[in-house]
Motif scaffolding. Structure first.
Motif, PDB file in Angstrom:
ATOM      1  N   VAL A  77       0.377  -1.106   0.009  1.00  0.00           N
ATOM      2  CA  VAL A  77       0.014  -0.028   0.262  1.00  0.00           C
ATOM      3  C   VAL A  77       0.909   1.438   0.051  1.00  0.00           C
ATOM      4  O   VAL A  77       0.342   2.352   0.377  1.00  0.00           O
ATOM      5  CB  VAL A  77      -0.903  -0.242   1.418  1.00  0.00           C
ATOM      6  N   THR A  78       2.387   0.864  -0.072  1.00  0.00           N
ATOM      7  CA  THR A  78       3.034   2.455  -0.486  1.00  0.00           C
ATOM      8  C   THR A  78       3.141   2.632  -1.944  1.00  0.00           C
ATOM      9  O   THR A  78       4.390   1.180  -2.597  1.00  0.00           O
ATOM     10  CB  THR A  78       4.302   1.674   0.545  1.00  0.00           C
ATOM     11  N   PRO A  79       3.525   3.510  -2.718  1.00  0.00           N
ATOM     12  CA  PRO A  79       3.940   3.842  -3.909  1.00  0.00           C
ATOM     13  C   PRO A  79       5.516   3.109  -4.260  1.00  0.00           C
ATOM     14  O   PRO A  79       5.960   3.234  -3.688  1.00  0.00           O
ATOM     15  CB  PRO A  79       4.189   5.259  -4.005  1.00  0.00           C
ATOM     16  N   GLN A  80       5.386   2.624  -5.610  1.00  0.00           N
ATOM     17  CA  GLN A  80       6.652   1.247  -5.463  1.00  0.00           C
ATOM     18  C   GLN A  80       6.739   2.110  -6.977  1.00  0.00           C
ATOM     19  O   GLN A  80       5.928   2.015  -7.925  1.00  0.00           O
ATOM     20  CB  GLN A  80       6.643   0.058  -5.616  1.00  0.00           C
ATOM     21  N   ALA A  84       3.505  -1.469 -10.753  1.00  0.00           N
ATOM     22  CA  ALA A  84       2.149  -0.580 -11.022  1.00  0.00           C
ATOM     23  C   ALA A  84       1.179   0.396 -10.157  1.00  0.00           C
ATOM     24  O   ALA A  84       0.903  -1.078  -8.861  1.00  0.00           O
ATOM     25  CB  ALA A  84       1.116  -0.388 -12.740  1.00  0.00           C
ATOM     26  N   GLU A  85       0.570   1.205  -9.527  1.00  0.00           N
ATOM     27  CA  GLU A  85      -0.540   1.602  -8.869  1.00  0.00           C
ATOM     28  C   GLU A  85      -1.830   0.465  -9.491  1.00  0.00           C
ATOM     29  O   GLU A  85      -2.924   0.766 -10.043  1.00  0.00           O
ATOM     30  CB  GLU A  85      -0.748   2.665  -8.590  1.00  0.00           C
ATOM     31  N   PHE A  86      -2.559  -0.224  -8.224  1.00  0.00           N
ATOM     32  CA  PHE A  86      -3.775  -0.188  -8.715  1.00  0.00           C
ATOM     33  C   PHE A  86      -4.890   0.631  -8.398  1.00  0.00           C
ATOM     34  O   PHE A  86      -4.940   1.153  -6.759  1.00  0.00           O
ATOM     35  CB  PHE A  86      -3.642  -1.912  -7.102  1.00  0.00           C
ATOM     36  N   PRO A  88      -8.982   0.954  -8.423  1.00  0.00           N
ATOM     37  CA  PRO A  88     -11.009   0.541  -8.238  1.00  0.00           C
ATOM     38  C   PRO A  88     -11.342   1.035  -9.502  1.00  0.00           C
ATOM     39  O   PRO A  88     -12.539   0.261 -10.114  1.00  0.00           O
ATOM     40  CB  PRO A  88     -10.614   0.939  -6.899  1.00  0.00           C
ATOM     41  N   SER A  89     -10.871   2.038  -9.971  1.00  0.00           N
ATOM     42  CA  SER A  89     -12.158   2.841 -10.960  1.00  0.00           C
ATOM     43  C   SER A  89     -11.374   2.215 -12.320  1.00  0.00           C
ATOM     44  O   SER A  89     -12.389   2.250 -13.364  1.00  0.00           O
ATOM     45  CB  SER A  89     -11.706   4.582 -10.821  1.00  0.00           C
ATOM     46  N   GLU A  90     -10.080   2.134 -12.243  1.00  0.00           N
ATOM     47  CA  GLU A  90      -9.886   1.497 -13.926  1.00  0.00           C
ATOM     48  C   GLU A  90     -10.291  -0.415 -13.980  1.00  0.00           C
ATOM     49  O   GLU A  90     -10.219  -0.835 -14.888  1.00  0.00           O
ATOM     50  CB  GLU A  90      -8.016   1.614 -14.005  1.00  0.00           C
ATOM     51  N   PHE A  91     -10.002  -1.041 -12.977  1.00  0.00           N
ATOM     52  CA  PHE A  91      -9.916  -1.992 -12.766  1.00  0.00           C
ATOM     53  C   PHE A  91     -11.874  -2.580 -12.965  1.00  0.00           C
ATOM     54  O   PHE A  91     -12.113  -3.576 -13.561  1.00  0.00           O
ATOM     55  CB  PHE A  91      -9.711  -2.967 -10.896  1.00  0.00           C
ATOM     56  N   VAL A  92     -12.952  -2.000 -11.762  1.00  0.00           N
ATOM     57  CA  VAL A  92     -14.257  -2.373 -12.951  1.00  0.00           C
ATOM     58  C   VAL A  92     -14.514  -1.483 -14.226  1.00  0.00           C
ATOM     59  O   VAL A  92     -15.345  -2.572 -14.436  1.00  0.00           O
ATOM     60  CB  VAL A  92     -14.890  -1.053 -12.123  1.00  0.00           C
ATOM     61  N   ASP A  93     -13.492  -1.026 -15.036  1.00  0.00           N
ATOM     62  CA  ASP A  93     -13.409  -1.339 -16.553  1.00  0.00           C
ATOM     63  C   ASP A  93     -13.044  -1.722 -17.112  1.00  0.00           C
ATOM     64  O   ASP A  93     -13.415  -2.466 -18.385  1.00  0.00           O
ATOM     65  CB  ASP A  93     -13.523   0.327 -16.956  1.00  0.00           C
ATOM     66  N   SER A  94     -12.671  -3.078 -16.366  1.00  0.00           N
ATOM     67  CA  SER A  94     -11.695  -4.064 -17.408  1.00  0.00           C
ATOM     68  C   SER A  94     -12.530  -5.182 -17.395  1.00  0.00           C
ATOM     69  O   SER A  94     -13.045  -5.464 -16.809  1.00  0.00           O
ATOM     70  CB  SER A  94     -10.305  -4.368 -16.053  1.00  0.00           C
ATOM     71  N   THR A  95     -11.838  -6.934 -17.435  1.00  0.00           N
ATOM     72  CA  THR A  95     -12.440  -7.820 -17.483  1.00  0.00           C
ATOM     73  C   THR A  95     -11.475  -8.684 -16.680  1.00  0.00           C
ATOM     74  O   THR A  95     -11.432  -9.726 -16.350  1.00  0.00           O
ATOM     75  CB  THR A  95     -12.798  -8.464 -18.918  1.00  0.00           C
ATOM     76  N   ASP A  96     -10.878  -8.097 -15.599  1.00  0.00           N
ATOM     77  CA  ASP A  96      -9.649  -8.692 -14.841  1.00  0.00           C
ATOM     78  C   ASP A  96     -10.572  -9.135 -13.885  1.00  0.00           C
ATOM     79  O   ASP A  96     -11.615  -9.148 -13.399  1.00  0.00           O
ATOM     80  CB  ASP A  96      -8.776  -7.871 -14.322  1.00  0.00           C
ATOM     81  N   THR A  97      -9.719 -10.389 -13.196  1.00  0.00           N
ATOM     82  CA  THR A  97     -10.520 -10.690 -11.493  1.00  0.00           C
ATOM     83  C   THR A  97      -9.061 -10.516 -10.918  1.00  0.00           C
ATOM     84  O   THR A  97      -8.302 -10.689 -11.363  1.00  0.00           O
ATOM     85  CB  THR A  97     -10.233 -12.069 -11.950  1.00  0.00           C
ATOM     86  N   LEU A  98      -9.142 -10.106  -9.545  1.00  0.00           N
ATOM     87  CA  LEU A  98      -8.707  -9.179  -8.396  1.00  0.00           C
ATOM     88  C   LEU A  98      -8.901 -10.330  -7.373  1.00  0.00           C
ATOM     89  O   LEU A  98     -10.451 -11.046  -6.984  1.00  0.00           O
ATOM     90  CB  LEU A  98      -9.493  -8.449  -8.208  1.00  0.00           C
ATOM     91  N   TYR A  99      -8.116 -11.159  -6.774  1.00  0.00           N
ATOM     92  CA  TYR A  99      -7.542 -12.144  -5.712  1.00  0.00           C
ATOM     93  C   TYR A  99      -6.884 -11.164  -4.502  1.00  0.00           C
ATOM     94  O   TYR A  99      -6.186 -11.017  -4.029  1.00  0.00           O
ATOM     95  CB  TYR A  99      -6.915 -13.485  -5.778  1.00  0.00           C
ATOM     96  N   LEU A 100      -8.084 -11.491  -3.669  1.00  0.00           N
ATOM     97  CA  LEU A 100      -7.621 -10.475  -2.109  1.00  0.00           C
ATOM     98  C   LEU A 100      -7.142 -11.910  -1.333  1.00  0.00           C
ATOM     99  O   LEU A 100      -8.407 -12.120  -0.841  1.00  0.00           O
ATOM    100  CB  LEU A 100      -8.745  -9.278  -1.739  1.00  0.00           C
ATOM    101  N   LEU A 101      -6.017 -11.559  -0.593  1.00  0.00           N
ATOM    102  CA  LEU A 101      -5.753 -13.280   0.216  1.00  0.00           C
ATOM    103  C   LEU A 101      -5.124 -12.383   1.482  1.00  0.00           C
ATOM    104  O   LEU A 101      -4.194 -10.959   1.875  1.00  0.00           O
ATOM    105  CB  LEU A 101      -4.738 -14.345   0.178  1.00  0.00           C
ATOM    106  N   SER A 102      -5.741 -13.154   2.878  1.00  0.00           N
ATOM    107  CA  SER A 102      -5.219 -12.534   4.517  1.00  0.00           C
ATOM    108  C   SER A 102      -5.752 -13.704   5.368  1.00  0.00           C
ATOM    109  O   SER A 102      -6.513 -15.123   4.463  1.00  0.00           O
ATOM    110  CB  SER A 102      -5.353 -11.526   4.176  1.00  0.00           C
ATOM    111  N   LYS A 103      -4.845 -13.511   6.371  1.00  0.00           N
ATOM    112  CA  LYS A 103      -5.274 -13.750   7.737  1.00  0.00           C
ATOM    113  C   LYS A 103      -5.772 -13.425   8.556  1.00  0.00           C
ATOM    114  O   LYS A 103      -5.886 -12.136   8.593  1.00  0.00           O
ATOM    115  CB  LYS A 103      -4.508 -15.315   7.708  1.00  0.00           C
ATOM    116  N   ASP A 104      -6.876 -13.794   9.437  1.00  0.00           N
ATOM    117  CA  ASP A 104      -7.458 -13.209  10.601  1.00  0.00           C
ATOM    118  C   ASP A 104      -6.091 -13.180  11.570  1.00  0.00           C
ATOM    119  O   ASP A 104      -4.967 -13.794  11.735  1.00  0.00           O
ATOM    120  CB  ASP A 104      -8.572 -14.167  10.966  1.00  0.00           C
TER     121      ASP A 104
END
Length: 315
Positions: A77-80, A84-86, A88-104
């Protein structure tokens, strides 16, 4: 503080420094310099308020931002420069799939996962509003383990209109009570009511919820025959009584591989679930899963070895 960091182009990790020292006036100055005087006044009131109230607010914020203490998580979550920066506004215009993985639990990034998922759904809503009112094709948001790693606070409210925007949320919970713990009784009831399709699998150990499901399944008429004997002979009478189609104990005893489907405008249906390993392409999925598991194991072993090396005693 998030607003101040965004206005000044600072990384989100700066917020941890501000939370560690409530007296730090940097976020106040940034907000005022950018004309957000009302927000600055609100923040100042919190900082200069009663110590008990202030400390409670800041401690809660520190807990939510604790994942940023992990440098590997913070890097996402820090600019590198090379990444490339993710957006959301561009993602919803695409047909890509986003996987978000974590643990509690400790060391997890569940707060960031929830924030990212929430921002994507809000961006999709805004995209739908700018066009015909619905996304075409629709966006499918599968929130697995939503009660652990994707605790979106206003998810019950979003449920009431996401479907009309072409956004299809699928929330998977361990139990109904888990949802109550996250969103409260009213929130979980609202989300349950707004969902047009509910699938309940086996393993229901909550008697109240099992009884609720039993009532939703409904009753049916059962014919009862009684025979009486008297001096004049034998007489037979037939009467009708109502009985639960599926009692609460029967719901609790649902066998593995079955489920109940509650869909709007339809009677309850019993489902026979087909395991993924019997579906076409199961071999490919198994191979990919095994490869991913080995990669996770290798990274965990490498991290453990690195941590042990940091504590070796110099000769």
């Amino acid at each position: 503080m998030l607003l101040a960091a965004a206005l000044d182009g600072r990384p989100i990790t700066d917020i941890m420094q501000w939370l560690a020292f409530p007296a730090n006036r940097t976020p106040l100055d940034i907000l005022r310099d950018h004309g957000h005087t009302a927000v600055a006044a609100q923040l100042k009131g919190t900082v200069e308020g009663p110590p008990e109230t202030r400390d409670g607010i800041f401690e809660t914020a520190r807990q939510y931002a604790a994942a940023l203490l992990n440098t590997e998580i913070a890097a996402w979550v820090t600019p590198q420069e090379a990444i490339a920066e993710f957006k959301p506004s561009e993602f919803v215009d695409s047909t890509d799939t986003l996987y978000l993985l974590s643990k509690d639990g400790g060391g997890g990034a569940s707060a960031l996962i929830a924030a990212c998922a929430d921002s994507v759904m809000r961006a999709a809503t805004a995209r739908a509003e700018r066009t015909s009112g619905r996304l075409d094709p629709p966006m499918l948001a599968i929130l697995d383990e939503a009660g652990n790693v994707c605790k979106i606070s206003d998810l019950p409210q979003l449920y009431s209109h996401l479907g009309s925007r072409g956004i299809i949320p699928i929330t998977i919970l361990q139990s109904y009570r888990q949802g109550q713990q996250v969103w409260g009784d009213a929130g979980m009831d609202s989300m349950w009511s707004a969902a047009t399709v509910k699938v309940v699998g086996p393993g229901i150990d909550d008697p109240d919820f099992a009884d609720k499901l039993s009532r939703m399944v409904g009753d049916h008429d059962v014919e009862s025959t009684s025979v009486s004997h008297s001096e004049s002979g034998k007489s037979t009478s037939v009467s009708m009584r109502q009985e639960r189609i599926l009692a609460a104990d029967a719901i609790r005893a649902l066998p593995k591989g079955t489920a109940l489907c509650f869909a709007t405008g339809m009677r309850v249906a019993g489902l026979d679930m087909k395991p993924w390993y019997l579906q076409p392409g199961a071999n490919e999925i198994s191979t990919d899963s095994e490869r991913a598991s080995k990669a996770i194991t290798q990274r965990a072993v490498a991290k453990t070895a690195s941590a042990q090396g940091d504590f070796e005693v110099a000769a």
